[in-house]
Design a protein around this motif. Structure first.
Motif, short mmCIF file in Angstrom:
data_model
loop_
_atom_site.label_atom_id
_atom_site.label_comp_id
_atom_site.label_asym_id
_atom_site.label_seq_id
_atom_site.Cartn_x
_atom_site.Cartn_y
_atom_site.Cartn_z
N ASN A 95 0.58 -1.11 0.14
CA ASN A 95 0.07 0.08 0.05
C ASN A 95 0.82 1.17 -0.02
OD1 ASN A 95 -2.51 -1.28 -0.13
ND2 ASN A 95 -2.79 -1.40 2.02
N TYR A 96 2.13 1.09 -0.64
CA TYR A 96 2.90 2.48 -0.90
C TYR A 96 2.71 2.65 -2.48
CZ TYR A 96 6.83 5.04 -2.38
OH TYR A 96 7.72 5.82 -3.35
N ALA A 97 2.30 3.83 -2.70
CA ALA A 97 1.96 3.92 -4.03
C ALA A 97 3.33 4.37 -4.80
CB ALA A 97 1.04 5.31 -4.38
N THR A 98 3.77 3.18 -5.60
CA THR A 98 5.06 3.35 -6.15
C THR A 98 4.90 3.69 -7.56
OG1 THR A 98 4.96 1.23 -6.95
CG2 THR A 98 5.91 1.36 -4.99
N PRO A 99 5.67 4.81 -7.98
CA PRO A 99 5.62 5.46 -9.23
C PRO A 99 6.44 4.77 -10.10
CG PRO A 99 7.07 6.78 -7.80
CD PRO A 99 6.56 5.75 -7.00
N LYS A 100 6.10 4.70 -11.29
CA LYS A 100 7.20 3.96 -12.43
C LYS A 100 8.51 4.12 -12.71
CE LYS A 100 2.73 2.92 -15.21
NZ LYS A 100 2.00 2.95 -16.38
N LEU A 101 8.44 5.63 -12.21
CA LEU A 101 10.04 6.04 -12.27
C LEU A 101 10.51 6.76 -11.16
CD1 LEU A 101 12.23 7.06 -14.46
CD2 LEU A 101 11.32 9.01 -14.68
N VAL A 161 3.86 13.84 -11.64
CA VAL A 161 4.48 13.78 -12.91
C VAL A 161 5.33 12.35 -13.03
CG1 VAL A 161 4.63 16.06 -13.39
CG2 VAL A 161 6.55 15.10 -11.96
N LEU A 162 5.86 11.67 -11.91
CA LEU A 162 6.37 10.46 -12.00
C LEU A 162 5.55 9.34 -12.54
CD1 LEU A 162 8.60 10.45 -8.86
CD2 LEU A 162 9.26 11.23 -11.06
N ALA A 163 4.20 9.61 -12.43
CA ALA A 163 3.24 8.47 -13.01
C ALA A 163 2.87 8.90 -14.22
CB ALA A 163 2.27 8.37 -11.65
N ARG A 164 2.48 10.02 -14.49
CA ARG A 164 1.90 10.25 -15.96
C ARG A 164 2.85 10.66 -16.97
NH1 ARG A 164 1.41 15.71 -16.36
NH2 ARG A 164 1.76 16.99 -14.32
N GLY A 165 4.04 11.09 -16.33
CA GLY A 165 5.32 11.45 -17.20
C GLY A 165 6.29 10.58 -17.36
N SER A 166 6.18 9.23 -16.96
CA SER A 166 7.41 8.34 -16.86
C SER A 166 8.00 8.08 -18.26
CB SER A 166 6.92 7.24 -16.14
OG SER A 166 5.78 6.52 -16.90
N GLN A 167 7.16 7.95 -19.15
CA GLN A 167 7.69 7.62 -20.55
C GLN A 167 8.40 8.72 -21.25
OE1 GLN A 167 4.38 6.21 -22.82
NE2 GLN A 167 4.50 4.40 -22.02
N THR A 168 7.96 9.76 -20.99
CA THR A 168 8.62 11.14 -21.28
C THR A 168 10.07 11.11 -20.61
OG1 THR A 168 6.67 12.25 -21.95
CG2 THR A 168 8.56 13.73 -21.89
N ILE A 169 9.90 11.12 -19.47
CA ILE A 169 11.32 11.35 -18.89
C ILE A 169 12.36 10.37 -19.00
CG2 ILE A 169 12.08 11.70 -16.48
CD1 ILE A 169 9.55 12.79 -15.58
N GLN A 170 11.76 9.14 -19.03
CA GLN A 170 12.80 7.93 -19.41
C GLN A 170 13.23 8.18 -20.59
OE1 GLN A 170 13.56 5.15 -17.26
NE2 GLN A 170 15.24 5.12 -18.85
#
Length: 372
Positions: free
Chosen positions: A37-43, A178-187
């Motif tokens: 139950n820790y919301a882990t971002p994709k990045l 932004v770490l969740a919704r923008g992970s592809q752009t930042i990666q």
């Protein structure tokens, strides 16, 4: 309470539930995507900050927002009240700027920020001091439907859910971060930067060394490759024997359009963070017209800063922190969006002529001392 009580048990329960709801808000995203139950971002945040354009966007938003002071106002009259101690310095051990910068950072990165109550007022039990808590330290238990927080934990230890010292104040943002919704752009930006670093570390194009003579042992092959790399690091001229032939197999950095890719991704980062592209030196498709400094600040505040500052001010205005009838506001018009002196004086002069304000009120507007 006896016969003097005008509250029914149901009213007491409703009031208690209202306070609990403020400390345990509803989960706003579609799914928590959590581990324990820790919301882990994709990045990870540390990786995202390696992208220079993203780091600049973060510093512009968090650094500018943290410099704007807050004040307490009466809703009915708009009168400015005396600021409680937590408005001047929320944390006892940190300057206000640091606490606010990292609070905005949490809202931007994760969509949620947390303060832990460290002191309370004796007269009403409302918070007096706070400390910012990193999102990576906070976990929680959800209800049966995964829509509401039942219990918060910090470093694995449960926190009170009905207020008081040790409880958490939750700030909710306008999206999942932004770490969740923008992970592809930042990666993608990280991948381009990594490719540029490899190209810079190996200025000569990669290729294949072909042996047309007798077969070599693996040790001999490794020795030739190592000698080739060491020689390329120290000199630009290569020498090969008649039995060896070098054939490049990679494109040059110019052919790989690294610069154009970074420029495009900088523009995408600007869109991701709701920041005008020119503030990140991302001039791709730039159609900016002439504007003065104040116009640029108004645009930056309206599109980039206001969503985060409003989220903080609205949460601090809730009645578990601020008394009913009062609200917290950011003093943006007196600081970041303060007009030029000549413009302010012209407006004040007009109001004096119309008898809308007195001279003493005009002096207060300009923060001038009274004439004795």
């Amino acid at each position: 309470m006896g016969i003097f009580s005008r509250k029914s048990p149901s009213q007491d329960a409703q009031q208690s539930n209202s306070i609990l709801a403020q400390y345990a808000p509803q989960i706003m995203t579609e799914s928590s995507n959590s581990i324990y139950n820790y919301a882990t971002p994709k990045l990870q945040r540390a990786d995202a900050m390696k992208v220079s354009s993203f780091a600049r966007a973060r510093n512009l938003i968090c650094g500018t927002g943290a410099t704007i002071p807050m004040a307490l106002y009466k809703k009915s009259t708009g009168e400015e009240l005396g600021s409680p101690v937590w408005l001047e310095q929320p944390s006892l051990v940190q300057p206000r700027f640091v606490t606010m910068a990292w609070t905005i950072d949490s809202l931007m990165m994760y969509g949620t920020a947390y303060w832990e109550v460290t002191e309370v007022y004796e007269e009403d039990g409302r918070p007096k001091r706070f400390e910012w808590v990193a999102n990576t330290r906070v976990t929680f238990d959800l209800d049966l439907y995964n829509t509401t927080v039942n219990q918060y934990y910090v470093d694995g230890f449960p926190r009170p859910m009905s207020g008081g010292i040790g409880s958490l104040v939750t700030f909710q943002g306008f999206d999942e971060g932004v770490l969740a919704r923008g992970s592809q752009t930042i990666q993608a930006a990280l991948d381009v930067q990594r490719a540029m670093a490899v190209a810079a570390a190996t200025p000569f194009p990669t290729g294949v060394i072909k042996n047309t003579g007798a077969d070599m042992t693996p040790q001999e092959v490794q020795g030739i490759l190592g000698a080739w790399k060491r020689a390329r690091d120290t000199r630009g001229t290569a020498f090969l024997t008649a039995t060896l032939d070098y054939t490049p197999t990679s494109y040059s950095p110019k052919d790989m359009v690294y610069a154009e890719s970074l420029q495009y991704l900088s523009t995408e980062v600007a869109r991701l963070c709701n920041i005008p592209a020119y503030m990140l030196s991302a001039d791709m498709n730039n159609s900016m017209i002439y504007s003065n400094v104040m116009d640029e600040r108004k645009q930056f505040f309206a599109y980039s800063l206001m969503p985060y500052l409003d989220a903080i001010a609205a949460r601090l205005s809730m009645n578990d922190i601020t008394a009913n009838g009062n609200e917290v506001r950011f003093e943006v018009n007196d600081t970041f969006l303060r007009t030029e002196p000549l413009e302010r004086l012209a407006a004040i002069e007009k109001m004096l002529q119309l008898d809308l304000i007195t001279v003493e009120q005009a002096r207060e507007m300009e923060e001038l001392t009274h004439i004795s």
